[in-house]
Enzyme design. Structure first.
Site, mmCIF file in Angstrom:
data_model
loop_
_atom_site.group_PDB
_atom_site.id
_atom_site.type_symbol
_atom_site.label_atom_id
_atom_site.label_comp_id
_atom_site.label_asym_id
_atom_site.label_seq_id
_atom_site.Cartn_x
_atom_site.Cartn_y
_atom_site.Cartn_z
ATOM 1 N N GLU A 35 0.859 -1.190 0.000
ATOM 2 C CA GLU A 35 0.000 0.000 0.000
ATOM 3 C C GLU A 35 0.894 1.238 0.000
ATOM 4 O OE1 GLU A 35 -3.295 0.861 -0.377
ATOM 5 O OE2 GLU A 35 -2.346 2.842 -0.278
ATOM 6 N N THR A 42 -9.608 3.976 -0.911
ATOM 7 C CA THR A 42 -10.440 5.149 -1.161
ATOM 8 C C THR A 42 -11.661 5.177 -0.252
ATOM 9 O OG1 THR A 42 -9.760 5.054 -3.454
ATOM 10 C CG2 THR A 42 -11.699 6.395 -2.968
ATOM 11 N N CYS A 43 -12.366 4.068 -0.156
ATOM 12 C CA CYS A 43 -13.624 4.037 0.589
ATOM 13 C C CYS A 43 -13.431 4.519 2.018
ATOM 14 C CB CYS A 43 -14.189 2.612 0.573
ATOM 15 S SG CYS A 43 -15.664 2.460 1.578
ATOM 16 N N CYS A 48 -16.326 6.738 0.564
ATOM 17 C CA CYS A 48 -17.633 6.486 1.172
ATOM 18 C C CYS A 48 -17.737 6.893 2.647
ATOM 19 C CB CYS A 48 -17.984 4.996 1.115
ATOM 20 S SG CYS A 48 -17.162 4.030 -0.144
ATOM 21 N N LYS A 51 -17.149 10.643 3.534
ATOM 22 C CA LYS A 51 -18.247 11.358 2.868
ATOM 23 C C LYS A 51 -19.551 11.209 3.652
ATOM 24 C CE LYS A 51 -20.775 9.301 0.004
ATOM 25 N NZ LYS A 51 -21.027 8.391 -1.117
ATOM 26 N N TYR A 180 -22.431 11.192 -9.147
ATOM 27 C CA TYR A 180 -22.912 11.139 -7.767
ATOM 28 C C TYR A 180 -21.995 11.868 -6.790
ATOM 29 C CZ TYR A 180 -19.798 7.290 -6.275
ATOM 30 O OH TYR A 180 -18.709 6.531 -5.943
ATOM 31 N N GLU A 184 -23.419 14.750 -4.447
ATOM 32 C CA GLU A 184 -23.363 14.568 -2.998
ATOM 33 C C GLU A 184 -22.656 15.744 -2.325
ATOM 34 O OE1 GLU A 184 -23.447 9.696 -2.656
ATOM 35 O OE2 GLU A 184 -21.504 10.685 -2.803
ATOM 36 N N ARG A 201 -21.704 19.886 -17.687
ATOM 37 C CA ARG A 201 -21.738 20.128 -19.141
ATOM 38 C C ARG A 201 -22.930 19.462 -19.832
ATOM 39 N NH1 ARG A 201 -17.154 15.929 -21.500
ATOM 40 N NH2 ARG A 201 -18.128 14.187 -20.492
ATOM 41 N N ALA A 343 -26.844 3.757 -4.003
ATOM 42 C CA ALA A 343 -27.445 4.952 -3.407
ATOM 43 C C ALA A 343 -26.644 6.179 -3.788
ATOM 44 C CB ALA A 343 -27.480 4.819 -1.892
ATOM 45 N N HIS A 438 -47.423 0.608 8.084
ATOM 46 C CA HIS A 438 -48.054 1.916 8.116
ATOM 47 C C HIS A 438 -47.826 2.612 9.441
ATOM 48 C CE1 HIS A 438 -50.952 4.925 6.890
ATOM 49 N NE2 HIS A 438 -51.534 4.825 8.074
ATOM 50 N N GLU A 443 -44.241 2.078 2.386
ATOM 51 C CA GLU A 443 -45.485 1.366 2.061
ATOM 52 C C GLU A 443 -45.975 1.707 0.658
ATOM 53 O OE1 GLU A 443 -49.141 2.488 4.271
ATOM 54 O OE2 GLU A 443 -47.944 4.111 5.124
HETATM 55 C C1 LIG Z 1 -15.659 10.675 -2.766
HETATM 56 C C2 LIG Z 1 -16.017 9.231 -3.016
HETATM 57 C C3 LIG Z 1 -17.170 8.723 -2.481
HETATM 58 C C4 LIG Z 1 -17.524 7.403 -2.693
HETATM 59 N N1 LIG Z 1 -18.678 6.943 -2.146
HETATM 60 C C5 LIG Z 1 -19.046 5.650 -2.320
HETATM 61 C C6 LIG Z 1 -20.230 5.148 -1.720
HETATM 62 O O1 LIG Z 1 -20.972 5.873 -1.058
HETATM 63 N N2 LIG Z 1 -20.529 3.842 -1.895
HETATM 64 C C7 LIG Z 1 -19.730 3.002 -2.634
HETATM 65 O O2 LIG Z 1 -20.041 1.810 -2.744
HETATM 66 N N3 LIG Z 1 -18.596 3.469 -3.224
HETATM 67 C C8 LIG Z 1 -18.244 4.765 -3.078
HETATM 68 N N4 LIG Z 1 -17.079 5.229 -3.652
HETATM 69 C C9 LIG Z 1 -16.287 4.311 -4.503
HETATM 70 C C10 LIG Z 1 -15.407 3.399 -3.649
HETATM 71 O O3 LIG Z 1 -14.603 4.167 -2.810
HETATM 72 C C11 LIG Z 1 -14.568 2.525 -4.570
HETATM 73 O O4 LIG Z 1 -15.417 1.853 -5.468
HETATM 74 C C12 LIG Z 1 -13.755 1.491 -3.797
HETATM 75 O O5 LIG Z 1 -12.925 2.104 -2.849
HETATM 76 C C13 LIG Z 1 -12.921 0.658 -4.765
HETATM 77 O O6 LIG Z 1 -12.107 -0.237 -4.071
HETATM 78 P P1 LIG Z 1 -10.769 -0.765 -4.713
HETATM 79 O O7 LIG Z 1 -10.283 -1.858 -3.829
HETATM 80 O O8 LIG Z 1 -10.967 -1.058 -6.142
HETATM 81 O O9 LIG Z 1 -9.759 0.457 -4.681
HETATM 82 P P2 LIG Z 1 -9.375 1.476 -3.548
HETATM 83 O O10 LIG Z 1 -10.244 1.383 -2.375
HETATM 84 O O11 LIG Z 1 -9.245 2.789 -4.218
HETATM 85 O O12 LIG Z 1 -7.946 0.979 -3.085
HETATM 86 C C14 LIG Z 1 -6.826 1.033 -3.920
HETATM 87 C C15 LIG Z 1 -5.601 1.185 -3.051
HETATM 88 O O13 LIG Z 1 -4.443 0.919 -3.834
HETATM 89 C C16 LIG Z 1 -3.416 1.816 -3.450
HETATM 90 N N5 LIG Z 1 -2.470 1.853 -4.565
HETATM 91 C C17 LIG Z 1 -2.699 2.317 -5.820
HETATM 92 N N6 LIG Z 1 -1.617 2.080 -6.604
HETATM 93 C C18 LIG Z 1 -0.704 1.445 -5.822
HETATM 94 C C19 LIG Z 1 0.597 0.915 -6.077
HETATM 95 N N7 LIG Z 1 1.150 0.981 -7.282
HETATM 96 N N8 LIG Z 1 1.261 0.343 -5.051
HETATM 97 C C20 LIG Z 1 0.700 0.265 -3.819
HETATM 98 N N9 LIG Z 1 -0.532 0.730 -3.533
HETATM 99 C C21 LIG Z 1 -1.221 1.296 -4.529
HETATM 100 C C22 LIG Z 1 -4.156 3.109 -3.193
HETATM 101 O O14 LIG Z 1 -3.400 3.983 -2.381
HETATM 102 C C23 LIG Z 1 -5.421 2.602 -2.512
HETATM 103 O O15 LIG Z 1 -5.251 2.539 -1.121
HETATM 104 C C24 LIG Z 1 -16.685 6.556 -3.458
HETATM 105 C C25 LIG Z 1 -15.508 7.063 -4.005
HETATM 106 C C26 LIG Z 1 -15.177 8.389 -3.792
HETATM 107 C C27 LIG Z 1 -13.920 8.928 -4.390
#
Ligand SMILES: Cc1cc2nc3c(=O)[nH]c(=O)nc-3n(C[C@H](O)[C@H](O)[C@H](O)COP(=O)(O)OP(=O)(O)OC[C@H]3O[C@@H](n4cnc5c(N)ncnc54)[C@H](O)[C@@H]3O)c2cc1C
Length: 461
Positions: A35, A42-43, A48, A51, A180, A184, A201, A343, A438, A443
């Site tokens: 990592e 990201t989540c 998520c 947020k 979204y 949001e 756009r 959602a 209800h 409902e």
């Molecule tokens: C603002 C925002 C809100 C969101 N809200 C929602 C929501 O409400 N509900 C929902 O279901 N989804 C939501 N998502 C989407 C969700 O976050 C992603 O779909 C999910 O995190 C994808 O998981 P993943 O494992 O594919 O990648 P990620 O969770 O993005 O994990 C990838 C990881 O790989 C690491 N990485 C990348 N390249 C390298 C490398 N070369 N070497 C080592 N590490 C590396 C990154 O640092 C990261 O930690 C949201 C996304 C954002 C940006």
């Protein structure tokens, strides 16, 4: 295999990578995970979870307003952004620590480094230059915000990566985007008291969602004071003291404290070494995979946003889990990407599953449409001018519910459960046979009797 340092090397400790790593390890595989930023991906770190915490914060303003109609006197509420951000950061740190503990508990070796592919079995860790050989490699590197076109002043723009760490709440903000995340954040900032201009756009926000839903939400957002400007783009940003003068394509300007772009995300593949190793990309820009998440290189797999299938956390987790079951658990498990409930945590919230009306009409010979719009009960005493909207799309031949679209409070919670019924193949008759609860908003889903519309194709079509 003796000449390998690991059975499985996972690149990226986000939703998909962490799940795959721990399940593979539970089957007895020797697993390493790299990592480059923070564990959780990201989540957890900038998606998520933070947020949703901001969404909760933003909804108090409406609750304070509504309370008066229910007899409460609320002293003038004050909001302190730094407190929210500090508390949010503490919670995110707690979750990250929990993720690390889980990896440790499952004997997954965590390497805090960026990792890139050198060949089909070798990964190089950029922090040390060390090379690790693995029998199988899983790419789970997620996605990255699209920076936007190279317009003058682009350097002043923030993305969803930075928005969670602003030192203060912007009094005025322009958000460009219609997906979204843009929607949001427009609702979050409006709820917290910012003056928000959403610039998109396209002709309407939330492309890909049902047209009625898009229109309903847009008008609700306007009702909450958000300026929704469709059919325009941001063309330039000029710094004027501590303000940003944002120029739009119609040559109008909006002066704000912050400009955020949320115009889509790209698979995170830059510099990974995919090409030299022979990992092919799909047309949509993500890593091309089969139903078992296998790439064009036999021992390299990819899950989550990097494959650009359905970019949602539960999907990434399911794909990671299925990969581990397939490769290490002896249970070949394809992932079913049909009927994924989802959602949008806007205000009001949106929950959807299945086909839009346009898709249903395109795909089915006969479609029945049921819809309702009503004032939620809570809004009556509150005096709030808001409406909820629900729509069911039914296959006119089989009676199956093929789409459900909800705009209103707790739509995300509702659609999770409707999702079970739709996934099981429930028919409109099953919905009708279910006794109503209800008084609830939900409902309405089991009491819509009159077809709003019925479409059929003629024999010639
Ligand atoms: C603002 C925002 C809100 C969101 N809200 C929602 C929501 O409400 N509900 C929902 O279901 N989804 C939501 N998502 C989407 C969700 O976050 C992603 O779909 C999910 O995190 C994808 O998981 P993943 O494992 O594919 O990648 P990620 O969770 O993005 O994990 C990838 C990881 O790989 C690491 N990485 C990348 N390249 C390298 C490398 N070369 N070497 C080592 N590490 C590396 C990154 O640092 C990261 O930690 C949201 C996304 C954002 C940006």
């Amino acid at each position: 295999m003796a000449d390998h340092d690991a059975d499985l090397f996972v690149i990226g400790a986000g939703s998909g990578g962490v799940r795959a790593a721990r399940i593979a390890s539970s089957y007895g595989a020797r697993v390493m995970i790299a990592e480059e930023f923070r564990v959780g991906g990201t989540c957890v770190i900038r998606g998520c979870v933070p947020k949703k915490l901001l969404v909760y914060a933003s909804r108090f303003s409406g609750e304070f307003e509504d309370a008066a109609g229910y007899g409460w006197t609320v002293p003038e509420p004050k909001f302190h952004w730094p407190t929210l951000i500090a508390n949010k950061d503490r919670e995110i740190a707690r979750l990250e620590a929990a993720y690390i503990t889980t990896l440790e508990r499952f004997n997954v070796k965590l390497l805090k480094s960026r990792a890139v592919l050198e060949d089909a079995h070798t990964v190089r860790l950029l922090s040390s230059g060390a090379r690790v050989r693995a029998e199988t490699i899983l790419i789970a590197t997620g996605g990255w915000p699209h920076p936007g076109p190279k317009i003058p002043g682009l350097e002043h723009v923030i993305s969803s990566n930075e928005v969670f760490h602003l030192p203060e709440l912007p009094k005025r903000i322009v958000i460009q985007g219609g997906g979204y995340i843009a929607v949001e954040f427009a609702c979050i900032f409006a709820g917290l008291g910012s003056e928000v201009t959403l610039v998109y756009r396209g002709e309407n926000i939330l492309r890909g969602f049902d047209d009625d839903v898009r229109e309903h939400l847009r008008s609700e957002m306007r009702g909450r004071g958000i300026t929704v400007t469709c059919g325009h783009t941001v063309t330039a940003i000029e710094k004027a003291g501590d303000k940003l003068v944002t120029r739009l394509s119609d040559d109008s300007t909006v002066t704000v404290d912050k400009v955020m772009f949320a115009i889509g995300r790209r698979p995170n593949i830059m510099g990974l070494g995919l090409k030299s190793v022979g990992v092919k990309l799909a047309e949509h820009g993500g890593i091309a995979v089969d139903e078992y998440s296998r790439t064009s290189v036999a021992n390299i797999y990819a899950v989550g946003d990097v494959t650009n299938r359905a970019n949602l956390t539960p999907v990434a987790i399911r794909e990671g889990h299925a990969f581990a079951d397939t490769i290490y658990g002896g249970k070949p498990t394809p992932v079913d990407h049909a009927n994924v409930p989802t959602a949008v945590f806007s205000e009001p919230e949106l929950g959807v599953i299945g086909l839009t009306e346009a898709q249903a009409r395109e795909q089915l010979a006969k479609v029945d449409v049921y819809k309702t719009s009503f004032r939620p009960m809570k809004a009556t005493l509150a005096g709030r001018n808001t409406r909820s909207f629900m729509k069911l799309l039914v296959d006119g031949i089989t009676g199956r519910v093929v789409g459900c679209h909800i705009v209103g409070p707790d739509a995300g919670e509702l659609i999770q459960l409707v999702g079970v019924a739709v996934k099981m193949g429930a028919t409109k008759a099953d919905f009708d046979a279910t006794m109503a609860v209800h008084p609830t908003a939900a409902e309405e889903l089991v009491t819509m009797r009159e077809k709003a519309m019925s479409y059929g194709r003629s024999a010639a079509e």
